[in-house]
Design a protein around this motif. Structure first.
Motif: not given
Length: 137
Positions: A41-43, A80-88, A107-110
């Protein structure tokens, strides 16, 4: 002589030991695969940023910088607001005429399964891109 039906206690213990050994080996491998899958997802987000940066560079002759982490940017049109793991994400730029570079970091969502995973992409003018993922082990 009467034939017994079922399993003996020794056979059951052997099966339990074998299953335990297999789970000790399989669980860490499974966790590694899930982290690598999460990093895709980040890639994908980094790929969107790279495409938007190329378009911006073609129009303005330099890369666009986003100095603090954001979830949405209207200039690059990256959401990136709809991403599950990487939203910023954030983007830093460097260079002078004819040698621009940009570095994107997500970076992964805390609090999610991606916490601790960081994926960085560095692109140099002319097309070479380096992607580095950390926190996958």
């Amino acid at each position: 002589m009467k034939k017994s039906k079922g399993f003996t206690l020794v056979e059951l213990i052997i099966v339990i030991v074998i299953v335990g050994i297999l789970s000790i080996v399989a669980v860490p491998i499974y966790r590694g695969y899930t982290k690598k899958a999460i990093a895709t997802e980040a890639k994908a987000l980094l790929g969107s940023i790279a495409t938007a940066q190329r378009v911006y560079y073609a129009e303005f002759g330099n890369y666009y910088e986003i100095s603090s982490s954001v979830t949405f940017n209207t200039t690059l049109d990256i959401d990136a607001r709809s991403n599950k793991y990487f939203d910023s994400y954030k983007v830093t730029t460097a260079g002078a005429a004819n040698s621009y570079t940009f570095t994107s970091i997500v970076e992964g969502r805390i609090g999610s399964a991606a916490e601790g995973i960081s994926v960085t992409m560095q692109a140099v003018e002319g097309g070479s891109i380096i992607t580095i993922a950390t926190g996958l082990d």
